[in-house]
Write an enzyme that holds these catalytic residues in place. Structure first.
Site, PDB file in Angstrom:
ATOM      1  CG  MET A 196      -1.896  -1.213   1.149  1.00  0.00           C
ATOM      2  SD  MET A 196      -3.432  -0.975   2.017  1.00  0.00           S
ATOM      3  CE  MET A 196      -2.845  -0.791   3.682  1.00  0.00           C
ATOM      4  CG  HIS A 246       7.015  -2.364   1.951  1.00  0.00           C
ATOM      5  ND1 HIS A 246       6.916  -1.225   2.705  1.00  0.00           N
ATOM      6  CD2 HIS A 246       5.804  -2.961   1.995  1.00  0.00           C
ATOM      7  CE1 HIS A 246       5.691  -1.117   3.189  1.00  0.00           C
ATOM      8  NE2 HIS A 246       4.994  -2.157   2.787  1.00  0.00           N
ATOM      9  CD  GLN A 289      -2.165  -8.641   4.896  1.00  0.00           C
ATOM     10  OE1 GLN A 289      -3.008  -7.759   4.898  1.00  0.00           O
ATOM     11  NE2 GLN A 289      -0.897  -8.397   4.568  1.00  0.00           N
TER      12      GLN A 289
END
Ligand code: PAF
Length: 285
Positions: free
Chosen positions: A30, A37, A154
């Site tokens: 996002m 990341h 998740q």
């Protein structure tokens, strides 16, 4: 790095890579990128092939509109960072590209995993996550999907959705990347003021304390002390839980063998932080 904005463009481009025999690794994000990341991009690059990243702040996974409005956006910086990291293709769709008018809303039958922890405190969140990741997997059709263990639940939810939707994608869960002092890297950390940034360390502190005090028997006192510690240090905690590392069922009495993970979610002023620590994999039992 090639930047694409539409699913059609992306499909054409990736078809060429696939025809040339390249494997495809995918890192969905996002944005507001941090070294966590980038470590996923590095993992993907180890497989040689092509690395695709996406940046899309997905509105359907925010159960709190204020959280969505305040989500950090650093797109120019993100593009530079991904270019440096060796990302091959960056997909940055507009909201209307991912959610066209009259887009059907699928329901993902996630079962128990959606009813606890993040699922309990953020109703609808995992349906939104599945909805966007399902769309992204349809668009990218990656061989491997890279996700960070920081979002432990998740990862489990997306693994389940991959099975439900029969995506031909392997999920690779990568270690949480931490700051030198232990704080789990998160885009939300950007919203912490200087004082709260220091206070945030109590989360990993309680998880590590649970790990070092773990012994077979009743785990309730450990959970209670950890929860109280957060409250005493200015957090408003949603949960501190010790759960089976495979099923995420809460564990109250530990037999010394069951694989365990400790998970916490707490607000520091308006910023919601989560973290987890695998306590034991159960492999030495
Ligand atoms: O973990 C995230 O950043 C998001 O939940 C994801 C997987 C990119 C879906 O929007």
């Amino acid at each position: 790095m090639i930047l694409v904005k539409t699913i059609e463009e992306l499909g054409k481009l990736l078809k060429n890579y696939r025809s040339a025999g390249e494997s495809i690794g995918f890192v969905p994000t996002m944005g507001a990128l941090h070294p966590g990341h980038i470590s996923l991009v590095s993992e993907s690059r180890k497989n040689e092939g092509v690395t695709v990243c996406s940046i899309f702040v997905n509105p359907t996974q925010f159960n709190n509109p204020a959280d969505f409005d305040k989500y950090p956006v650093t797109i120019e910086k993100d593009i530079n960072v991904l270019e440096q990291a060796g990302c091959t293709v960056l997909f940055v769709p507009a909201t209307a590209e991912m959610y066209p008018a009259n887009d059907p809303v699928l329901h993902y039958d996630l079962g128990f995993i959606e009813t606890i922890l993040e699922g309990k405190y953020r109703p609808g969140h995992f349906q939104g996550v599945c909805r966007i990741v399902d769309k992204l997997l349809n668009a990218v059709k990656p061989d491997t999907l890279f996700l960070g263990r920081k979002d432990y639940q998740q990862c489990m939810v997306i693994h389940k959705m991959i099975g439900l939707q029969a995506h031909q994608t392997q999920l690779q869960v990568c270690d949480t990347v931490r700051e030198a002092d232990g704080l789990a890297m998160s885009s939300r950390n950007m919203r912490l003021n200087k004082e709260d940034r220091q206070t945030a360390l109590h989360i990993i502190k309680i998880l590590r304390s649970i790990q070092s005090n773990l012994k077979p028997g009743d785990l309730s006192p450990l959970k209670k002390v950890a929860f109280q510690h957060l409250e005493e240090n200015g957090f408003k905690s949603d949960y501190v839980e010790i759960a089976d590392a495979v099923t995420l069922e809460p564990v109250t009495t530990w037999d010394g063998k069951q694989p365990l993970v400790a998970l916490a979610a707490a607000f520091l002023n308006e910023v919601r932080l989560i973290d987890n620590l695998v306590l034991t994999t159960g492999q030495n039992a």
